[in-house]
Design an enzyme around this catalytic site. Sequence first.
Site, PDB file in Angstrom:
ATOM      1  N   SER A  88     -29.401   9.313 -23.132  1.00 11.60           N
ATOM      2  CA  SER A  88     -30.483   8.986 -22.088  1.00 11.60           C
ATOM      3  C   SER A  88     -31.954   9.519 -22.936  1.00 11.60           C
ATOM      4  CB  SER A  88     -30.382   9.684 -20.967  1.00 11.60           C
ATOM      5  OG  SER A  88     -31.188   9.141 -19.934  1.00 11.60           O
ATOM      6  N   ASP A 219     -24.269   0.286 -17.234  1.00  8.52           N
ATOM      7  CA  ASP A 219     -25.176   1.315 -16.641  1.00  8.52           C
ATOM      8  C   ASP A 219     -26.406   0.677 -15.899  1.00  8.52           C
ATOM      9  OD1 ASP A 219     -27.240   3.128 -16.774  1.00  8.52           O
ATOM     10  OD2 ASP A 219     -27.299   3.747 -18.867  1.00  8.52           O
ATOM     11  N   HIS A 247     -23.896   5.060 -16.715  1.00  5.15           N
ATOM     12  CA  HIS A 247     -24.975   5.758 -17.487  1.00  5.15           C
ATOM     13  C   HIS A 247     -24.140   6.864 -18.117  1.00  5.15           C
ATOM     14  CE1 HIS A 247     -29.048   7.009 -18.926  1.00  5.15           C
ATOM     15  NE2 HIS A 247     -28.700   8.228 -18.401  1.00  5.15           N
TER      16      HIS A 247
END
Length: 269
Positions: A88, A219, A247
Amino acid sequence: MGEAQPIGMKQKHLVLVHGANHGAWSWYKVKPLLEAAGHRVTAIDLAASGINVKRIQDVHTMNDYTQPLLDVLASLPPNEKVMLVGHSLGGLNLAVAAEKFPEKISVAVYLTAFMPDTKNKPSYVLEQFFETTPKDAWMDTQFTPYDNTTSNPSSVSMFFGPKFLAFMLYQLSPIQDLELAKLLVRPGSLFVDDLSKANKFTSEGFGSVTRVYVVCKEDVGITKQFQHWMIENSSVDQVIEIEGADHMAMFSKPNELCDCLSQIANEYA
């Protein structure tokens, strides 16, 4: 127990970098799996994350936020290289590290991560993400200006709320891991203001490091479409997709992620 490594096979060193609001704890499932597969694994807490003692209000730049990772790379023996894995927002930490220590990185792995380029300012991918993300998608996430006594009062902290965690990040992950996140997440920042003023990443630094992108197909926090846009915007050496991963692939698909990272380590590290 993991299988013994063949005689003469050099142990791969993987450094795992968490995403915003999270910490080294987010790798608790994957780290032992990778170690059982014969790898050496270091999971770090970035500044003001996990059990790092700093507060986000005392961290004003992406470089300051990345300092624990830079310290790890600076401490490596001469000629030792590591495989970096950034999740991320951790993708931008990888870019900062690759810009400063390209010779220390065998491969940088972007796990559904923000991946910048060398053409635009470092904030570009985050700005594009904000432009394409509806405001209501942030749900109960709190954005709070740093207090006015700081040297950079335009900075903004970010804190994921329980609804955002449940519906945008952990929707396919075990409920126990969602509850763990609710207990352990800490306020962080995207450092967009700082990155908008920073120098571009260079072809000689960040651009010279081998990059692999791992797409998480389910995601909804950073969508598959936006992941592929970043891949097109900043070329990579390989793209791997994980089916059924939200995610938080380290929670929703830990075994598949371990296999994926082991494959990359064996090929590039």
